[in-house]
Design a protein around this motif. Structure first.
Motif, PDB file in Angstrom:
ATOM      1  N   PRO A 134       6.832   0.600   4.696  1.00 31.79           N
ATOM      2  CA  PRO A 134       6.728   1.192   3.246  1.00 31.79           C
ATOM      3  C   PRO A 134       6.687   0.181   2.313  1.00 31.79           C
ATOM      4  CG  PRO A 134       8.545   2.567   4.210  1.00 31.79           C
ATOM      5  CD  PRO A 134       8.048   1.272   5.350  1.00 31.79           C
ATOM      6  N   ASP A 135       5.655   0.387   1.380  1.00 31.69           N
ATOM      7  CA  ASP A 135       5.671  -0.826   0.513  1.00 31.69           C
ATOM      8  C   ASP A 135       4.899  -0.345  -0.955  1.00 31.69           C
ATOM      9  OD1 ASP A 135       5.915  -3.207  -0.889  1.00 31.69           O
ATOM     10  OD2 ASP A 135       4.505  -4.266   0.617  1.00 31.69           O
ATOM     11  N   TYR A 136       4.879  -1.098  -1.697  1.00 34.32           N
ATOM     12  CA  TYR A 136       4.134  -0.810  -3.125  1.00 34.32           C
ATOM     13  C   TYR A 136       3.855  -2.082  -3.833  1.00 34.32           C
ATOM     14  CZ  TYR A 136       8.562  -1.065  -5.838  1.00 34.32           C
ATOM     15  OH  TYR A 136       9.709  -1.507  -6.537  1.00 34.32           O
ATOM     16  N   THR A 172       6.574   6.814  -0.761  1.00 30.31           N
ATOM     17  CA  THR A 172       6.214   7.813  -1.851  1.00 30.31           C
ATOM     18  C   THR A 172       7.593   8.289  -2.811  1.00 30.31           C
ATOM     19  OG1 THR A 172       7.301   9.765  -0.176  1.00 30.31           O
ATOM     20  CG2 THR A 172       4.959   9.453  -0.356  1.00 30.31           C
ATOM     21  N   ASP A 203       8.444  -0.048  12.527  1.00 32.66           N
ATOM     22  CA  ASP A 203       7.569  -0.825  11.403  1.00 32.66           C
ATOM     23  C   ASP A 203       7.179  -2.245  11.750  1.00 32.66           C
ATOM     24  OD1 ASP A 203       7.611   1.426   9.955  1.00 32.66           O
ATOM     25  OD2 ASP A 203       9.414   0.793   8.829  1.00 32.66           O
ATOM     26  N   THR A 263       2.901   0.398   9.594  1.00 28.11           N
ATOM     27  CA  THR A 263       3.023  -0.535   8.453  1.00 28.11           C
ATOM     28  C   THR A 263       4.149  -0.221   7.850  1.00 28.11           C
ATOM     29  OG1 THR A 263       0.688  -0.816   8.323  1.00 28.11           O
ATOM     30  CG2 THR A 263       1.972  -1.395   6.411  1.00 28.11           C
ATOM     31  N   THR A 299       0.244   1.036  -6.299  1.00 31.85           N
ATOM     32  CA  THR A 299      -0.462   1.057  -5.159  1.00 31.85           C
ATOM     33  C   THR A 299       0.401   1.165  -3.954  1.00 31.85           C
ATOM     34  OG1 THR A 299      -2.446  -0.230  -5.997  1.00 31.85           O
ATOM     35  CG2 THR A 299      -2.359   0.070  -3.600  1.00 31.85           C
ATOM     36  N   ARG A 300       0.598   2.388  -3.373  1.00 32.53           N
ATOM     37  CA  ARG A 300       1.382   2.531  -2.304  1.00 32.53           C
ATOM     38  C   ARG A 300       0.998   2.472  -0.937  1.00 32.53           C
ATOM     39  NH1 ARG A 300       6.001   5.595  -4.409  1.00 32.53           N
ATOM     40  NH2 ARG A 300       5.635   6.062  -6.812  1.00 32.53           N
ATOM     41  N   THR A 301       1.949   2.182   0.204  1.00 34.51           N
ATOM     42  CA  THR A 301       1.877   2.032   1.602  1.00 34.51           C
ATOM     43  C   THR A 301       2.833   2.802   2.267  1.00 34.51           C
ATOM     44  OG1 THR A 301       0.439  -0.030   1.332  1.00 34.51           O
ATOM     45  CG2 THR A 301       1.262   0.840   3.406  1.00 34.51           C
ATOM     46  N   ASN A 302       2.517   3.931   2.936  1.00 31.24           N
ATOM     47  CA  ASN A 302       3.834   4.596   3.422  1.00 31.24           C
ATOM     48  C   ASN A 302       5.029   5.040   2.599  1.00 31.24           C
ATOM     49  OD1 ASN A 302       2.136   4.856   5.554  1.00 31.24           O
ATOM     50  ND2 ASN A 302       3.051   3.152   7.008  1.00 31.24           N
TER      51      ASN A 302
END
Length: 240
Positions: free
Chosen positions: A88-90, A119, A3, A86, A114-117
């Motif tokens: 993991p983030d939200y 869940t 990452d 990238t 809004t999620r990035t990688n």
């Protein structure tokens, strides 16, 4: 595969044939922000550990690097594929981000994640709420992209503007977004209704109707009486 902002290790193996000299190792083809450290950097043995550090600003993508060796018998090289991802983030957002609610009433706002990688579940909560203001999230720990927040304002909450937050807790970290709550003062009041509101009574007889009191921020007693009755017509309320 690393990452942005992370690091990782790989083992470098040197297979020797009748050669016991030192091999100096280096990393080539690395983009700006990617560095490599070998331990040891020059070895007479058969292995070294390479630590690759990826800066937070390195663009995600696949990079073709190489691990190079320099020794008295010549230079050698082996490929290293680096995938930068990238992390993991939200993020949390509200629509609307400001609510205007009367004392004793409630209102809703939609919470979007809004999620990035990432869940995993995000547990939602309300921050900075004054006494008498409660929050219900549906669902309270979404694994999807949305939840509905219902704010309930007690009748005794003072009128005014309150700066609240909607907070999220998840494996990717804690996040927050502001929510402005305006509590509107409501004048205590009540109204009367009858069922039925009209009936026919024979002389000498009686009839009944149900009186309903609809209250707004008012819990005090209401004394009931009958107005505009002609002579001989009386009304009795139970309770009065």
């Amino acid at each position: 595969s690393l990452d942005q902002g992370a690091s990782g290790n790989t083992t470098v193996t040197i297979t020797r044939t009748d050669f016991g000299g030192a091999v100096t190792l280096s990393l080539s083809g690395a983009p700006a922000g990617v560095t490599g450290v070998f331990v040891p950097a020059a070895t007479t043995g058969n292995s070294s550990t390479l630590t690759v550090d990826v800066g937070a600003g390195v663009a995600p993508g696949v990079y073709d690097l190489s691990v190079d060796g320099t020794g008295s018998v010549g230079d050698r090289s082996t490929p290293l594929t680096l995938t930068v991802a990238t992390p993991p983030d939200y993020a949390i957002s509200l629509a609307p981000a400001a609510l205007s609610i009367d004392q004793g009433a409630s209102g809703n706002t939609d919470v979007t994640l809004t999620r990035t990688n990432f869940t995993g579940a995000v547990t939602l909560s309300l921050g900075n709420a004054p006494a008498g203001v409660t929050a219900t999230f549906t669902p309270p720990a979404p694994t999807g992209a949305s939840s509905t927040l219902t704010l309930s304002v007690g009748a005794a909450v003072p009128a005014g503007v309150y700066n609240l937050t909607v907070d999220g807790t998840g494996a990717a970290g804690d996040r927050s977004t502001p929510l402005t709550l305006t509590v509107n003062a409501v004048v205590p009041d009540y109204s009367l209704s009858l069922n039925p509101a009209a009936f026919t009574v024979a002389p000498g007889a009686g009839g009944a109707t149900d009186v309903t009191l609809t209250r707004v921020n008012f819990t005090g007693p209401v004394t009931l009486s009958l107005g505009n009755a002609p002579a001989g017509v009386t009304g009795a309320f139970n309770p009065a």
